[in-house]
Enzyme design. Structure first.
Site, PDB file in Angstrom:
ATOM      1  N   ASN A   8      12.719   3.638 -18.908  1.00  0.00           N
ATOM      2  CA  ASN A   8      11.641   4.391 -19.549  1.00  0.00           C
ATOM      3  C   ASN A   8      10.332   3.741 -19.122  1.00  0.00           C
ATOM      4  O   ASN A   8       9.998   2.664 -19.596  1.00  0.00           O
ATOM      5  CB  ASN A   8      11.807   4.324 -21.078  1.00  0.00           C
ATOM      6  CG  ASN A   8      10.622   4.944 -21.807  1.00  0.00           C
ATOM      7  OD1 ASN A   8       9.802   5.642 -21.203  1.00  0.00           O
ATOM      8  ND2 ASN A   8      10.532   4.684 -23.104  1.00  0.00           N
ATOM      9  N   LYS A  10       7.395   4.708 -19.712  1.00  0.00           N
ATOM     10  CA  LYS A  10       6.291   4.916 -20.676  1.00  0.00           C
ATOM     11  C   LYS A  10       5.027   5.330 -19.910  1.00  0.00           C
ATOM     12  O   LYS A  10       5.133   6.065 -18.933  1.00  0.00           O
ATOM     13  CB  LYS A  10       6.077   3.657 -21.516  1.00  0.00           C
ATOM     14  CG  LYS A  10       7.375   3.121 -22.107  1.00  0.00           C
ATOM     15  CD  LYS A  10       7.159   2.089 -23.174  1.00  0.00           C
ATOM     16  CE  LYS A  10       8.496   1.512 -23.593  1.00  0.00           C
ATOM     17  NZ  LYS A  10       8.442   0.740 -24.811  1.00  0.00           N
ATOM     18  N   HIS A  92      11.847   9.256 -28.921  1.00  0.00           N
ATOM     19  CA  HIS A  92      11.537   7.812 -28.810  1.00  0.00           C
ATOM     20  C   HIS A  92      10.679   7.404 -30.005  1.00  0.00           C
ATOM     21  O   HIS A  92       9.817   8.161 -30.447  1.00  0.00           O
ATOM     22  CB  HIS A  92      10.807   7.532 -27.495  1.00  0.00           C
ATOM     23  CG  HIS A  92      10.731   6.075 -27.184  1.00  0.00           C
ATOM     24  ND1 HIS A  92       9.831   5.240 -27.809  1.00  0.00           N
ATOM     25  CD2 HIS A  92      11.460   5.294 -26.347  1.00  0.00           C
ATOM     26  CE1 HIS A  92      10.015   4.002 -27.348  1.00  0.00           C
ATOM     27  NE2 HIS A  92      10.989   4.013 -26.460  1.00  0.00           N
ATOM     28  N   GLU A  94       8.228   5.524 -30.281  1.00  0.00           N
ATOM     29  CA  GLU A  94       6.773   5.541 -30.052  1.00  0.00           C
ATOM     30  C   GLU A  94       6.215   6.943 -30.234  1.00  0.00           C
ATOM     31  O   GLU A  94       5.062   7.111 -30.656  1.00  0.00           O
ATOM     32  CB  GLU A  94       6.460   4.976 -28.653  1.00  0.00           C
ATOM     33  CG  GLU A  94       6.679   3.467 -28.617  1.00  0.00           C
ATOM     34  CD  GLU A  94       6.912   2.877 -27.237  1.00  0.00           C
ATOM     35  OE1 GLU A  94       6.716   3.578 -26.231  1.00  0.00           O
ATOM     36  OE2 GLU A  94       7.309   1.697 -27.181  1.00  0.00           O
ATOM     37  N   GLU A 163      17.862   2.303 -30.695  1.00  0.00           N
ATOM     38  CA  GLU A 163      16.760   1.408 -30.359  1.00  0.00           C
ATOM     39  C   GLU A 163      16.101   0.904 -31.639  1.00  0.00           C
ATOM     40  O   GLU A 163      15.223   1.588 -32.199  1.00  0.00           O
ATOM     41  CB  GLU A 163      15.716   2.152 -29.534  1.00  0.00           C
ATOM     42  CG  GLU A 163      16.225   2.673 -28.219  1.00  0.00           C
ATOM     43  CD  GLU A 163      15.099   2.809 -27.210  1.00  0.00           C
ATOM     44  OE1 GLU A 163      15.178   2.182 -26.162  1.00  0.00           O
ATOM     45  OE2 GLU A 163      14.118   3.527 -27.505  1.00  0.00           O
ATOM     46  N   GLY A 169      10.003  -3.854 -26.902  1.00  0.00           N
ATOM     47  CA  GLY A 169       8.830  -4.502 -26.333  1.00  0.00           C
ATOM     48  C   GLY A 169       8.458  -5.813 -27.000  1.00  0.00           C
ATOM     49  O   GLY A 169       7.352  -6.323 -26.796  1.00  0.00           O
ATOM     50  N   SER A 208      14.296  -4.506 -25.577  1.00  0.00           N
ATOM     51  CA  SER A 208      14.163  -5.786 -24.862  1.00  0.00           C
ATOM     52  C   SER A 208      15.396  -6.157 -24.048  1.00  0.00           C
ATOM     53  O   SER A 208      15.749  -7.339 -23.965  1.00  0.00           O
ATOM     54  CB  SER A 208      13.790  -6.904 -25.850  1.00  0.00           C
ATOM     55  OG  SER A 208      12.527  -6.637 -26.438  1.00  0.00           O
TER      56      SER A 208
HETATM   57  C1  PEP Z   1      12.051   1.479 -24.681  1.00  0.00           C
HETATM   58  O1  PEP Z   1      10.933   1.791 -24.348  1.00  0.00           O
HETATM   59  O2  PEP Z   1      12.853   2.369 -24.972  1.00  0.00           O
HETATM   60  C2  PEP Z   1      12.418   0.069 -24.707  1.00  0.00           C
HETATM   61  C3  PEP Z   1      13.617  -0.263 -25.124  1.00  0.00           C
HETATM   62  O3  PEP Z   1      11.474  -0.823 -24.274  1.00  0.00           O
HETATM   63  P1  PEP Z   1      11.699  -2.397 -23.946  1.00  0.00           P
HETATM   64  O4  PEP Z   1      12.922  -2.476 -23.062  1.00  0.00           O
HETATM   65  O5  PEP Z   1      10.454  -2.809 -23.236  1.00  0.00           O
HETATM   66  O6  PEP Z   1      11.911  -3.091 -25.248  1.00  0.00           O
END
Ligand code: PEP
Length: 246
Positions: A8, A10, A92, A94, A163, A169, A208
């Protein structure tokens, strides 16, 4: 079903980053049949990325649930497909947070994407407050129930991503017991919704995931792959995660 490792990007990525897309796609094609790999890039990059790597899965990061209309700035599933996307992330955290997307919106987006022929990764996950309050499993199970697209679903085309918001992040990763418990609860909801095919839908972990923790995460029962943010932006960071899924 082989593991699905999806990046992803972003709000990162311009034409200058296409060499990373090419490098990731080249290794993915060598591993075809052993692991499935995809990159969900910004909408502005979908067409160029898809043209750069024919046969590799380029995805979007959101879908408007309606097929057309007065929705300034939004992009519908048919447009994403037309641009070259074959996958999309919906729900997601976000977007749930910054765009106030509710479970019913996420469900409608998933249904619109599947109807247009896009593979879908539907995201769910709890906040730190909810986890610390002991309500993580109940909260995510309710999110799953309310966000799932109406069946039947084809497990090759539909995946779920667990998630935990507090792990995205942040460098914090859910532990194997937390991931295992949550994936088992999600599996139960998928089977309740879809019957036998619900047992085949891949449940990805996201939060992460990096080269140095991927193998341990993939060893947890019923982890069907990963949704990777920061570590998907370069082939050097992303490909070791892909290799860990073999
Ligand atoms: C994500 O954006 O879905 C995500 C898991 O980000 P990160 O791997 O940076 O934590």
């Amino acid at each position: 079903m082989v593991k699905l490792i999806a990046g992803n990007w972003k709000m990162h990525g311009t034409a200058a980053d296409l060499p990373e897309v090419r490098a990731i796609a080249a290794r993915a094609s060598q591993l075809a049949g052993q692991v499935e790999v995809a990159l969900c890039v910004p909408a502005t990059l979908i067409h160029r990325a898809a043209e750069a790597v024919p046969g590799f899965t380029i995805g979007a990061q959101d879908i408007h649930h309606r097929p057309k209309g007065a929705h300034t700035g939004d992009v519908c599933a048919a447009m994403l497909h037309d641009a070259g996307a074959s996958m999309a992330i919906v729900g997601h955290s976000e977007r749930r947070e910054a765009h106030s997307e509710a479970d019913a919106d996420v469900k409608a987006k998933a249904e619109a994407g599947l109807a247009a022929g896009l593979k879908i990764i539907l995201c769910v996950g709890e906040s730190l407050d909810v986890r610390e309050g002991g309500e993580a499993v109940a909260t995510v199970a309710a999110q799953v129930d309310a966000s799932l697209p109406a069946g039947p679903v084809d497990p090759a085309l539909f995946s779920l991503a667990y998630e935990p918001i507090w792990a995205i992040g942040t460098g914090k990763v859910a532990g194997p017991a937390e991931i295992g418990e949550m994936h088992a609860a999600i599996r139960e909801r998928l089977v309740a919704a879809y019957g036998e095919p619900g047992g085949q839908v891949r449940i990805l972990y996201g939060g992460s995931v990096k080269a140095d923790n991927a193998a341990a995460i993939f060893a947890v029962p019923d982890v069907g792959g990963a949704l990777v943010g920061g570590a998907s932006l370069s082939a050097a960071d992303f490909l070791p995660i892909v290799e860990a899924a073999l």
